[in-house]
Scaffold this active site. Sequence first.
Site, PDB file in Angstrom:
ATOM      1  N   ASP A  61      36.558  41.971  43.955  1.00 31.20           N
ATOM      2  CA  ASP A  61      37.114  42.644  42.776  1.00 31.20           C
ATOM      3  C   ASP A  61      37.490  44.082  43.115  1.00 31.20           C
ATOM      4  O   ASP A  61      38.140  44.771  42.340  1.00 31.20           O
ATOM      5  CB  ASP A  61      36.093  42.662  41.627  1.00 31.20           C
ATOM      6  CG  ASP A  61      36.147  41.369  40.819  1.00 31.20           C
ATOM      7  OD1 ASP A  61      37.081  40.577  41.031  1.00 31.20           O
ATOM      8  OD2 ASP A  61      35.247  41.153  39.983  1.00 31.20           O
ATOM      9  N   ASP A  74      35.890  30.430  38.715  1.00 28.69           N
ATOM     10  CA  ASP A  74      35.016  31.597  38.834  1.00 28.69           C
ATOM     11  C   ASP A  74      33.541  31.247  38.641  1.00 28.69           C
ATOM     12  O   ASP A  74      33.198  30.158  38.152  1.00 28.69           O
ATOM     13  CB  ASP A  74      35.460  32.641  37.788  1.00 28.69           C
ATOM     14  CG  ASP A  74      35.295  34.057  38.297  1.00 28.69           C
ATOM     15  OD1 ASP A  74      34.455  34.286  39.178  1.00 28.69           O
ATOM     16  OD2 ASP A  74      35.997  34.957  37.786  1.00 28.69           O
TER      17      ASP A  74
HETATM   18  C1  GLA Z   1      35.440  38.008  37.726  1.00 25.58           C
HETATM   19  C2  GLA Z   1      36.545  37.880  38.751  1.00 25.58           C
HETATM   20  C3  GLA Z   1      37.761  38.655  38.292  1.00 25.58           C
HETATM   21  C4  GLA Z   1      38.214  38.129  36.950  1.00 25.58           C
HETATM   22  C5  GLA Z   1      37.074  38.218  35.955  1.00 25.58           C
HETATM   23  C6  GLA Z   1      37.434  37.578  34.641  1.00 25.58           C
HETATM   24  O1  GLA Z   1      34.922  39.276  37.675  1.00 25.58           O
HETATM   25  O2  GLA Z   1      36.108  38.340  39.995  1.00 25.58           O
HETATM   26  O3  GLA Z   1      38.798  38.553  39.229  1.00 25.58           O
HETATM   27  O4  GLA Z   1      38.669  36.813  37.077  1.00 25.58           O
HETATM   28  O5  GLA Z   1      35.903  37.590  36.439  1.00 25.58           O
HETATM   29  O6  GLA Z   1      36.411  37.624  33.728  1.00 25.58           O
END
Ligand code: GLA
Length: 744
Positions: free
Chosen positions: A550, A480
């Site tokens: 997301d 990420d």
């Molecule tokens: C980001 C990602 C999510 C998740 C969060 C975890 O927002 O897009 O899918 O993994 O971080 O903190």
Amino acid sequence: MISFDSRRKIFNLSNEEYSYYLHVNKLGYLIHLYSGERLDDITLERVNERYIERYAYFDGQKEVCDESYYFSGQGSLFECGANLTSDLRGAYAIIEHTDKSKLTDFRYYSHEIINGKVNPEGLPHFKIHSNSEAETLIITLKDVKEEIYLNLYYTIFKKKAALVRFSKLFNRTDKSIFLERLASIQFDFVNKNYELISIHGQWGNDKELEVTPIGHSKIVVNDNHGGRGFRQNPAIIIKEKDANYDFGEVYMFALVYSGNFKFEVGLDEYDQGRLIALINDENFRYEVKAKETFVTPECVLIYSSKGINKATQTIHDFTRENLLPEKFALKERPILINSWEPFMFDFDTEKIKKLILDAKELGIEQVVLDDGWFGKRNADNSSLGDWEINKNKINLKEVIDFSHKNGIKFGIWVEPEMISPDSEIFKKHPEYALCDSTKNPTLLRHQMVMDLTNDEVINYVFEQLKNLFDNYNIDYCKWDFNRYFSEIYSSFLGREKEGEIFHRFVLGSYKLLDMFTKRYPNVLLETCASGAGRFDLGMLFYSPQIWGSDETNPYSRVMIQFATNVFYPLSTIGAHVSASNSLSMQDKIIISAFGTYGFELDPAKVSDEEKKQIIEFNKLVKQFHHIVTLGDYYVLSSPYKTNFASWMCVTKDKKEALVFNFNFKREQTKGRFIRLKGLNPDKYYFNSLTNDVYKGDFYMKVGINISAPLKEGMTMLFVIKEVNTIAKTVLNHKANQVKREKLL
Ligand code: GLA
């Protein structure tokens, strides 16, 4: 594929579909002659130089006028626009020379044509499998004043209407020079009433298409956030205004780069167009020391004379076959379930073990433990950089063994390029953060960016990753990147080099990803950046899939996927079914099936009826996986033009296809015929919507009426399958006896 006519000084780069011609003129400038459908030969006369003025210059003593030659910097289409000369339409390169002058003017010096391809060192790139697949023209230009050379690389592929470009600068002087701009590609064109399609977005609405006419005001498509680029994506289309998904001339350009980028495009006063793609020159100033070099990212040009769909298919094929990590590129990916949306930070060993069992029951093949398993992280405000397992919260070994014993693969989340101020590593090494602590740096999501311009930091992060991946049998990694850059400063590079931070950071990230993927070639990597920021060809070189957004609300999802699909293969787009109750389970699954399919929900909270659907559909999705991930993608109806989105995927052998529809608005009284595409006109196909058999020709000319069955917010999926003509009646009869839901 590449030839040089030394008499006329013309280079011809051609394959079966595409031709690109350029020419070295009397003054040594590289003139762009032609780009378009394959053309066997070209004449120099009146093709391109605009013959506007006589070429006259001052030689220091007197005016020199070449009566036999007409030339103006403004009047020609170039391959490499100069800076501070008579061509003022946007420079390819701007260099502060050893005498501080920024006049940058490159002319032809030499060239070489080779089999195969050259790659930009330290940067992701398109790959070839054998030297016979491509040929490369390397043109070396020399600065008119100094010992500075510029290589332009043009790689043309035998079987694809694709040209890959990049540049490399050589400082052969004995002093430093400062690079303020260097393009990956310049594409000058004759105006054909073009328009631009770009992608913009933000968190939760990651990608949206935008169309802008190309006129005399320069358009800039760019990102300057350092790497998490949502604002705009480094892939664009320029196309004839009348071109659509199926007709007309379309050019697609995509940078293989994950940092600040820029596309500039506009027309000059003579209606000639110039497009330049480059590392964003905002806050960019890069020292190239004596005898050193600088290399740009690659930019791919895709050409289609048959509309956007064809360009999309070419970039999908090219990305799958020549860019994605080979081990995973064409392979089926496991159906996964991710702990983030169901549990966030609230989990323990037992909860994850339960998730594994529940997942198994549903036919899910991989469980991913998302954020919160390390340091003291129970919220998003600490511990990034301390990649030690929080043993009070989770017994990782036990969970992984349990998962594997149950035949389920196991994955984990990391965010290696970030550091929390509330972490052990920050206390020990505050200089590892890429920020100016004297300037009250903004903490986005309570975190800062690691200074990956510094090898010591890269090595620290890699050691942390090694501790985890060497000691635990992990099958998948979600990598990420959850904030963009602000108040940047590198105590390693110092103030003098502030203009180098953004690019050096990207090089550092690539280095880390390279170290990681080389050590763990079997770990399936999925990158992510607050959803689908940093969704680009650079990342896809390392990770075969990127989290699509997301936002898992299906209405928005369809739009996000629709925009992403234009440039990126469906197999690269992470698309999960969430607990969102805005659509039925079936509808959510159908949308997710057109990406790397998975779940973000707690199976324990799913009704028995929905569980049955999930089990049934998981089998179907696997059955149809090859159509979606390896087939040709066609847009049938754009949600930007109608109230429904419709697309289809067809296998390369044209024997099977899947058709997808999503209805944003019910228009009961309107007839909606969608004409299918990509089928063989002479073959017979069964369709699971009406359970009929028709000829390919019929489906593509008459179409199928989808108006009646489509209610508002409803998806529709049907299968098209080639059938033997003789068996037609029998099959039709049999098919009618099978319920539509069964066959889809
Ligand atoms: C980001 C990602 C999510 C998740 C969060 C975890 O927002 O897009 O899918 O993994 O971080 O903190």
